[in-house]
Motif scaffolding. Structure first.
Motif, PDB file in Angstrom:
ATOM      1  N   LEU A 160      17.493  47.725  57.637  1.00  0.00           N
ATOM      2  CA  LEU A 160      17.086  46.679  56.697  1.00  0.00           C
ATOM      3  C   LEU A 160      15.885  45.900  57.237  1.00  0.00           C
ATOM      4  CD1 LEU A 160      17.573  45.052  54.107  1.00  0.00           C
ATOM      5  CD2 LEU A 160      19.301  43.719  55.355  1.00  0.00           C
ATOM      6  N   ALA A 161      15.925  45.552  58.504  1.00  0.00           N
ATOM      7  CA  ALA A 161      14.809  44.831  59.115  1.00  0.00           C
ATOM      8  C   ALA A 161      13.527  45.668  59.084  1.00  0.00           C
ATOM      9  CB  ALA A 161      15.149  44.447  60.554  1.00  0.00           C
TER      10      ALA A 161
ATOM     11  N   LEU B  66      11.494  35.564  53.205  1.00  0.00           N
ATOM     12  CA  LEU B  66      11.668  35.240  54.621  1.00  0.00           C
ATOM     13  C   LEU B  66      12.868  34.323  54.821  1.00  0.00           C
ATOM     14  CD1 LEU B  66      10.102  35.801  57.314  1.00  0.00           C
ATOM     15  CD2 LEU B  66       9.045  33.568  56.986  1.00  0.00           C
ATOM     16  N   LYS B  67      12.993  33.318  53.960  1.00  0.00           N
ATOM     17  CA  LYS B  67      14.131  32.404  54.030  1.00  0.00           C
ATOM     18  C   LYS B  67      15.447  33.157  53.878  1.00  0.00           C
ATOM     19  CE  LYS B  67      12.716  27.941  54.150  1.00  0.00           C
ATOM     20  NZ  LYS B  67      13.307  26.894  55.000  1.00  0.00           N
ATOM     21  N   ILE B  68      15.486  34.042  52.875  1.00  0.00           N
ATOM     22  CA  ILE B  68      16.723  34.774  52.581  1.00  0.00           C
ATOM     23  C   ILE B  68      17.139  35.639  53.755  1.00  0.00           C
ATOM     24  CG2 ILE B  68      17.720  36.607  51.146  1.00  0.00           C
ATOM     25  CD1 ILE B  68      15.990  35.481  48.827  1.00  0.00           C
ATOM     26  N   TYR B  69      16.194  36.425  54.290  1.00  0.00           N
ATOM     27  CA  TYR B  69      16.569  37.428  55.287  1.00  0.00           C
ATOM     28  C   TYR B  69      16.638  36.884  56.712  1.00  0.00           C
ATOM     29  CZ  TYR B  69      16.651  41.039  51.800  1.00  0.00           C
ATOM     30  OH  TYR B  69      17.002  41.787  50.711  1.00  0.00           O
ATOM     31  N   GLN B  70      15.800  35.941  57.036  1.00  0.00           N
ATOM     32  CA  GLN B  70      15.860  35.396  58.397  1.00  0.00           C
ATOM     33  C   GLN B  70      16.921  34.306  58.520  1.00  0.00           C
ATOM     34  OE1 GLN B  70      11.975  34.214  59.843  1.00  0.00           O
ATOM     35  NE2 GLN B  70      11.704  36.200  60.820  1.00  0.00           N
TER      36      GLN B  70
ATOM     37  N   LEU C 245      19.337  33.203  56.055  1.00  0.00           N
ATOM     38  CA  LEU C 245      20.658  33.459  55.475  1.00  0.00           C
ATOM     39  C   LEU C 245      21.302  34.712  56.058  1.00  0.00           C
ATOM     40  CD1 LEU C 245      20.093  32.551  51.706  1.00  0.00           C
ATOM     41  CD2 LEU C 245      21.106  31.157  53.503  1.00  0.00           C
ATOM     42  N   CYS C 246      20.486  35.790  56.160  1.00  0.00           N
ATOM     43  CA  CYS C 246      21.046  37.055  56.658  1.00  0.00           C
ATOM     44  C   CYS C 246      20.950  37.185  58.175  1.00  0.00           C
ATOM     45  CB  CYS C 246      20.335  38.248  55.999  1.00  0.00           C
ATOM     46  SG  CYS C 246      20.544  38.332  54.218  1.00  0.00           S
ATOM     47  N   GLY C 247      20.108  36.366  58.809  1.00  0.00           N
ATOM     48  CA  GLY C 247      20.041  36.382  60.262  1.00  0.00           C
ATOM     49  C   GLY C 247      19.226  37.515  60.846  1.00  0.00           C
ATOM     50  N   LEU C 248      18.362  38.156  60.035  1.00  0.00           N
ATOM     51  CA  LEU C 248      17.522  39.221  60.575  1.00  0.00           C
ATOM     52  C   LEU C 248      16.441  38.628  61.462  1.00  0.00           C
ATOM     53  CD1 LEU C 248      16.902  41.711  57.625  1.00  0.00           C
ATOM     54  CD2 LEU C 248      18.533  41.892  59.487  1.00  0.00           C
ATOM     55  N   ASN C 249      16.225  39.267  62.601  1.00  0.00           N
ATOM     56  CA  ASN C 249      15.209  38.839  63.573  1.00  0.00           C
ATOM     57  C   ASN C 249      15.430  37.411  64.058  1.00  0.00           C
ATOM     58  OD1 ASN C 249      13.840  41.298  63.304  1.00  0.00           O
ATOM     59  ND2 ASN C 249      12.749  40.552  61.498  1.00  0.00           N
ATOM     60  N   ALA C 250      16.663  36.906  63.934  1.00  0.00           N
ATOM     61  CA  ALA C 250      16.930  35.527  64.362  1.00  0.00           C
ATOM     62  C   ALA C 250      17.066  35.456  65.873  1.00  0.00           C
ATOM     63  CB  ALA C 250      18.201  35.033  63.704  1.00  0.00           C
TER      64      ALA C 250
END
Length: 543
Positions: free
Chosen positions: A505-506, A532-536, A538-543
């Motif tokens: 997904l990332a 960017l807000k949704i995936y970083q 909320l979903c924690g991608l690349n966090a």
């Protein structure tokens, strides 16, 4: 180190999973050859998946290249018959603007007529009536049989038919060397790019159909081909402005074709020579984007206020003659090289050049050579036998599936969209349960059932594969919400581990950003910031 050798010997090994390789695999398999096709990435990863999807009438080449124009109109009519579920019959306009010369229009129509291309001169008033988006200041117009075609569907259909006739197809498997004994090519050395495993496969003939990558492939065999990479940049607009293909009636130049493509439209293209070390990472530049916008507004002024959702670039394989190392005599025609006659290397051939829409003819020429080399006497039938998915018209399929389509009005539009994408295969797409009918992608109306079908039947291993088979993530929001949903469905039906799907997904979202970055202003930038807000966050991608 070789981990294993594939024990079976093939008649033909085809290198490259673009439309030319897929078409060649289909043709060879239909003539009874034992075929292996290998592709180092996914199908349509190169130029096949990076063009404007124009089914040329040949009119664009009529003045400058009669042979190409005649090939195009012949293949145009053929593909309308055998690949109907991949083609939208839009027709096209070649328009003359006040700064252009009407004298060229006369020359253009005469050349089209000579090539056998319908070219009807119509009044500016009629042009504005049949295509409201066209530049209203036009002073001349010619109507021609252009159309749009989906290269992803077309390639997939060829792969499916090749497999039906016994071909073996392996993606993410790269040719890293050749087996050559006493001037005879005996096979290929392979590496699985997902596992690192190495292997060998043997054959009587190897056909190099790797597009611009065909030059380094040939170099591994000690053969030189004078290829010159030509970069072409295109822009995708957020909705379908035009219903017909709009071309500029002048000598071919940058940014003079606007193609309606499903729910969007595409303007293109440029033609710039680039070095070989750049072909694996093509990116649109700000100057190219500005040029495309400026030229596009000349074709359809409403593009000035239409959101651009993506910019992308591909590389054409242009071939120069053997006695022209500088590339001054570049050909855009079909090039078939028999390396036994040309270079003294038996069992090796290259098919390159040409255009996406002449792929079938290219494949026929390559398969004819294979038959000659292998002593096979069987004629090509790909010009008359429909591709899988195109056995019936849309109308016939809709009539058969009437009860299915209209039993659920909410799901009926997605069912119709599936017919447009998959033709007769739509009957195999799960649709019985509410879960199957649930939409994964609203922009392109892709259901969970269609995702399951793609995983089961269409060589889908990851989200990029899924995008190319179903158009998930290709709509206005550029995967803002659907990518996460699609990843969940892939995790369930593909039996993939959640950790793997998160990484996929990332990677997928990064690929989407690559195309948005050159046009990241206004609404497109706002959309990306929301993504960017949704995936970083909320979903924690690349966090």
């Amino acid at each position: 180190m070789i981990d294993k050798t594939i024990k079976e010997e093939y008649d033909v090994i085809i290198v490259g999973g673009g439309i030319t390789g897929a078409g060649t695999a289909r043709d060879c398999a239909r003539r009874g050859m034992k075929v292996l096709l290998v592709e180092k990435n996914d199908f349509t990863n190169g130029a096949t998946g990076r063009n404007h999807g124009l089914l040329h009438s040949g009119a664009r080449y009529a003045v400058t290249d009669q042979e190409s124009a005649q090939e195009c109109i012949k293949e145009n009519m053929t593909l309308r018959r055998v690949a109907r579920h991949c083609v939208e019959e839009t027709d096209g306009l070649f328009i003359t603007l006040p700064e252009d010369s009407l004298d060229y229009q006369k020359t253009f129509v005469e050349a089209c007529t000579k090539a056998g291309i319908r070219a009807d001169i119509i009044s500016p008033e009629e042009a504005r009536r049949i295509e409201p988006a066209v530049n209203p200041s036009l002073i001349g117009a010619v109507r021609v049989p252009d159309a749009s075609i989906d290269p992803f569907r077309l390639t997939t259909a060829n792969i499916i038919d090749a497999k039906r006739h016994g071909a073996e197809v392996r993606t993410y498997v790269e040719v890293v060397g050749f087996i050559i004994e006493n001037g005879v090519m005996k096979g290929v050395k392979l590496r699985d790019n997902r596992t690192g495993e190495q292997s060998e496969a043997h054959s009587r003939l190897v056909i190099n159909a790797a597009g611009i990558w065909g030059q380094p492939v040939a170099q591994m065999a000690g053969v030189k081909i004078n290829m010159f990479p030509a970069k072409g940049t295109l822009l995708i607009f957020g909705h379908r402005v035009n219903h017909m293909v709009i071309n500029r009636c002048r000598k071919p130049a940058n940014g003079d074709i606007l193609v309606p493509d499903d729910a969007v439209c595409v303007i293109g293209t440029t033609s710039t020579r680039v070095p070989f070390d750049q072909i694996d990472d093509m990116r649109a530049t700000p100057d190219e984007v500005e040029l495309m916008i400026r030229e596009g507004m000349n074709l359809a002024p409403s593009l000035a206020t239409t959101r651009i959702i993506r910019a992308y670039a591909g590389v054409r394989p242009l071939v120069a003659s053997d006695d022209d190392p500088s590339g001054r005599s570049i050909s855009r025609g079909i090039v078939l090289l028999d390396h036994e006659k040309r270079d003294g290397l038996k069992g090796f051939a290259t098919i390159t050049g040409g255009k996406m829409m002449t792929y079938r003819l290219m494949a026929e020429k390559a398969a004819d050579l294979a038959c000659q080399k292998l002593g096979i006497d069987k004629k090509c039938d790909t010009a008359v036998v429909p591709l899988p998915g195109s056995e019936e018209t849309d109308g016939e399929i809709k009539a058969e599936m009437r009860d299915d389509i209209y039993s659920d009005l909410v799901a009926s539009t997605s069912r119709i969209a599936e017919i447009g994408r998959h033709g007769t295969f739509t009957k195999e797409i799960p649709h019985d349960t509410i879960e199957d009918r649930a939409l994964v992608c609203e922009c392109e109306e892709v259901s969970a059932g269609e995702v399951k079908f793609a995983v089961d039947k269409l060589h889908v291993h990851n989200l990029i594969n899924l995008r190319r088979r179903t158009r998930i993530g290709m709509g206005t929001c550029q995967a803002e919400l659907c990518a996460c949903r699609a990843s969940c469905v892939l995790c369930q039906v593909g039996n993939n581990k959640p950790e793997k799907e998160l990484a996929d997904l990332a990677s997928f979202m990064q690929e989407r950003w690559k195309g948005m970055q050159p046009v990241a202003w206004g609404d497109t930038l706002k959309e990306n910031q929301l993504t960017l807000k949704i995936y970083q966050e909320l979903c924690g991608l690349n966090a």
